[in-house]
Scaffold this motif. Structure first.
Motif, short mmCIF file in Angstrom:
data_model
loop_
_atom_site.label_atom_id
_atom_site.label_comp_id
_atom_site.label_asym_id
_atom_site.label_seq_id
_atom_site.Cartn_x
_atom_site.Cartn_y
_atom_site.Cartn_z
N ASP A 316 0.83 -1.21 0.00
CA ASP A 316 0.00 0.00 0.00
C ASP A 316 0.86 1.26 0.00
O ASP A 316 0.51 2.28 0.57
CB ASP A 316 -0.94 0.01 1.21
N ARG A 317 2.02 1.18 -0.65
CA ARG A 317 2.98 2.28 -0.57
C ARG A 317 2.49 3.57 -1.22
O ARG A 317 2.89 4.66 -0.82
CB ARG A 317 4.33 1.86 -1.15
N TYR A 318 1.61 3.47 -2.22
CA TYR A 318 1.05 4.69 -2.82
C TYR A 318 0.21 5.45 -1.81
O TYR A 318 0.31 6.68 -1.70
CB TYR A 318 0.21 4.33 -4.05
N GLU A 319 -0.62 4.72 -1.06
CA GLU A 319 -1.44 5.36 -0.04
C GLU A 319 -0.57 5.92 1.07
O GLU A 319 -0.83 7.02 1.59
CB GLU A 319 -2.45 4.36 0.53
N LEU A 320 0.48 5.19 1.45
CA LEU A 320 1.39 5.67 2.48
C LEU A 320 2.11 6.94 2.04
O LEU A 320 2.30 7.87 2.84
CB LEU A 320 2.42 4.58 2.81
N PHE A 321 2.48 6.99 0.78
CA PHE A 321 3.18 8.18 0.28
C PHE A 321 2.23 9.38 0.29
O PHE A 321 2.61 10.48 0.71
CB PHE A 321 3.70 7.93 -1.13
N SER A 323 -0.31 9.86 2.19
CA SER A 323 -0.51 10.26 3.59
C SER A 323 0.67 11.07 4.09
O SER A 323 0.51 12.05 4.84
CB SER A 323 -0.71 9.02 4.47
N LEU A 324 1.86 10.66 3.68
CA LEU A 324 3.07 11.39 4.06
C LEU A 324 3.05 12.81 3.49
O LEU A 324 3.39 13.77 4.19
CB LEU A 324 4.30 10.63 3.57
N VAL A 325 2.64 12.93 2.24
CA VAL A 325 2.54 14.25 1.61
C VAL A 325 1.57 15.13 2.38
O VAL A 325 1.82 16.32 2.62
CB VAL A 325 2.09 14.11 0.14
N ASN A 326 0.45 14.57 2.81
CA ASN A 326 -0.57 15.34 3.52
C ASN A 326 -0.11 15.80 4.91
O ASN A 326 -0.69 16.73 5.47
CB ASN A 326 -1.85 14.52 3.66
N GLU A 327 0.91 15.16 5.44
CA GLU A 327 1.42 15.57 6.75
C GLU A 327 2.25 16.85 6.67
O GLU A 327 2.51 17.50 7.69
CB GLU A 327 2.29 14.45 7.34
N SER A 328 2.67 17.19 5.45
CA SER A 328 3.47 18.40 5.25
C SER A 328 2.58 19.54 4.77
O SER A 328 1.66 19.32 3.97
CB SER A 328 4.58 18.13 4.23
N LYS A 366 10.70 14.14 6.96
CA LYS A 366 10.47 13.19 5.87
C LYS A 366 9.26 13.58 5.03
O LYS A 366 9.28 13.47 3.80
CB LYS A 366 10.29 11.79 6.45
N SER A 367 8.19 14.01 5.68
CA SER A 367 6.98 14.37 4.93
C SER A 367 7.22 15.57 4.02
O SER A 367 6.63 15.65 2.93
CB SER A 367 5.83 14.67 5.90
N ASP A 368 8.09 16.49 4.44
CA ASP A 368 8.40 17.63 3.59
C ASP A 368 9.14 17.20 2.32
O ASP A 368 8.91 17.76 1.25
CB ASP A 368 9.26 18.65 4.36
N PHE A 369 10.01 16.21 2.46
CA PHE A 369 10.68 15.68 1.27
C PHE A 369 9.65 15.09 0.31
O PHE A 369 9.72 15.30 -0.91
CB PHE A 369 11.71 14.63 1.65
N SER A 406 -4.05 10.06 -8.05
CA SER A 406 -3.73 10.60 -6.73
C SER A 406 -4.46 11.92 -6.52
O SER A 406 -4.17 12.93 -7.17
CB SER A 406 -2.22 10.81 -6.59
N THR A 407 -5.41 11.93 -5.59
CA THR A 407 -6.13 13.17 -5.30
C THR A 407 -5.20 14.24 -4.73
O THR A 407 -5.37 15.43 -4.98
CB THR A 407 -7.28 12.91 -4.31
N VAL A 408 -4.20 13.81 -3.98
CA VAL A 408 -3.22 14.74 -3.42
C VAL A 408 -2.46 15.44 -4.54
O VAL A 408 -2.31 16.68 -4.55
CB VAL A 408 -2.25 13.99 -2.49
#
Length: 494
Positions: A316-321, A323-328, A366-369, A406-408
């Motif tokens: 599920d790495r696409y979803e994890l990525f 989510s990481l983007v949304n944390e920044s 990490k999320s900013d990256f 990707s909605t993000v």
């Protein structure tokens, strides 16, 4: 009786196949990966036999796993990667030189020197990726391959057409990329061929995408299961199929494509003077042209970031990525990313360009990256529409390709460009539908490309992303710094 069209999209990373019925419903979706050879001297090649094996695997899948019978397939059509050089000798080809192969730098410089006005006829500046330059490179560096070649074709789908029918053809869209076709007349330029001692007989016949190239041969029928009464159409280069599928058929229509690589494209009725790195191609619709600004860095950079920040083992790495983007927060805590990991073609033309992160501080995490990677790619799209594709008529820009899932990514693209981004439903099938349009016209299922776009590509269930004013203002300030990144770092790497 039910009727279907078989559509093959022969791309860089895979061969995809679908069956499309008269109502444009898609079934039999199947994809087979293909390998790419990267050499030490800028070689980028594939084996055409792999394309053929992939087609055979797809048809075998259809006959085994769908209710469709070979007798129900009325026509086969295609889209395919362009700017290839595929030398055919004794009915086969061992290696195809791909569009991203850049060995022919000196040959391109020589062509531009002796033919300074060629772009006014061909529509495009000759580059190291241009097939004319690659043919001259073969002539100088691989003389045996050059002299043994009975003919050259320039798209992966052209080779499959040859294997299916025995006929060597291409379409005006693909021929637009070769540097040898007059863009207005749609014909090879004999004076140019004579200048470089290239026989016209080694070039394929140029047919419109909806024209019949012939019928499935006995041997191709044995290998694919298609009947020998099945027509094989010329199809089109992938850029035109994507353009048609994106509903871009009239002057000013624009769309974004985010796949492994990416591009922004706009339709016009005239051939505009463009930057060196921009392509002007024939449209599938006669009398129209497509201006395309290509990006070497899009989904492939996203994949690099996934491996770098998430790893390759998570299912599920696409979803994890995402989510990481949304944390920044928007702006990634002032971390900027230059996405030129694979060099770049547009808005800068530099195959030696490198990627870079700028603005790393103790507050960056990490999320900013992760977010800055997506923002950097989107800044590139903003730059190419501002600098090379100012013409557009609609109040939105269609987005197709894998990135549209990707909605993000879609929201960040809208915020950065300041444009309304429209994502058609089932955008992953739009290139296939665009390719299928040629068979719809040939079969008389639709009148022309305009009516096909209006009836088939129109999509009331499309999703719209609107720019958030506060985010767009922040990105407008960051964009000024992004524009200074490449000029600021390019000398560091040389």
């Amino acid at each position: 009786m039910r009727e279907y069209i078989a559509v093959f999209d022969i791309g860089t990373s895979s061969v995809k196949g679908v069956l499309v019925d008269r109502s444009a419903a898609v079934t039999g979706d199947c994809s087979v990966p293909v390998n790419t050879y990267y050499g030490d001297n800028k070689e980028v090649e594939q084996s055409p036999s792999e394309w053929l094996e992939a087609v055979k695997k797809i048809t075998d899948y259809w006959w085994r796993n769908t209710a469709v019978k070979p007798s129900e397939v009325t026509a086969v059509t295609f889209s395919g990667q362009m700017e290839d050089v595929i030398p055919i000798a004794d009915g086969k080809c061992d290696r195809a030189v791909l569009y991203s192969d850049t060995r022919a730098v000196e040959e391109a410089e020589y062509i531009n020197k002796v033919c300074p006005d060629l772009a006014s006829k061909s529509g495009n500046t000759v580059k190291s990726s241009t097939p004319l330059a690659k043919i001259l490179w073969l002539k100088s560096h691989q003389q045996e391959i050059y002299h043994e070649a009975e003919s050259f074709v320039f798209s992966s789908k052209d080779f499959i057409i040859y294997k299916m029918t025995g006929r060597k053809v291409t379409d005006p869209v693909t021929a637009s990329t070769t540097g040898m076709m007059n863009l207005k007349s749609g014909k090879w330029m004999p004076d140019l061929l004579n200048l470089f001692n290239i026989k016209k007989t080694v070039l394929p016949e140029i047919l419109k995408p909806e024209e019949n190239t012939g019928f499935i041969t006995d041997s191709a029928s044995d290998e694919t299961g298609f009947l020998t009464t099945t027509k094989v159409l010329a199809g089109s280069g992938d850029a035109a199929a994507s353009t048609l599928g994106a509903g871009a058929v009239n002057k000013g229509d624009m769309y974004f494509y985010i796949g492994t690589t990416g591009w922004a494209a706009a339709v016009d009725t005239t051939i505009r003077d463009t930057a060196e790195s921009v392509f002007v191609l024939s449209h599938m619709k006669t009398g129209m042209y497509i201006t395309i600004a290509p990006l070497l860095n899009a989904g492939n950079v996203h994949q690099w970031a996934l491996d770098f920040l998430i790893g390759s083992s998570d299912t599920d790495r696409y979803e994890l990525f995402d989510s990481l983007v949304n944390e920044s927060p928007p702006g990634s805590n002032n971390l900027l990313f230059l996405p030129y990991i694979h060099g770049e073609r547009c808005p800068v033309h530099d195959h030696q360009a490198k990627g870079a992160f700028v603005g790393i501080s103790p507050t960056v995490n990490k999320s900013d990256f992760a977010r800055s990677v997506i923002e950097g790619i989107c800044f590139s799209y903003k730059q190419i529409i501002e600098e090379t594709l100012p013409l557009r008529s609609k109040k939105y820009i269609n987005l197709i390709g894998g990135g549209a899932e990707s909605t993000v990514w879609c929201q960040i693209l809208s915020d950065i460009t300041g444009e309304v981004i429209r994502v058609p439903a089932y955008s992953e099938y739009l290139t296939a539908l665009g390719a299928a349009s040629s068979a719809f016209i040939h079969n008389g299922w639709t009148e022309d490309y305009q009516s096909f776009s209006e009836s088939i590509c129109a999509d009331e269930s499309a999703i719209y992303y609107y720019p958030v004013e506060e985010n767009s203002e922040l990105y407008s300030e960051q964009y000024k710094y992004f524009l200074n990144m490449y000029p600021g770092v390019k000398d560091i790497f040389y």
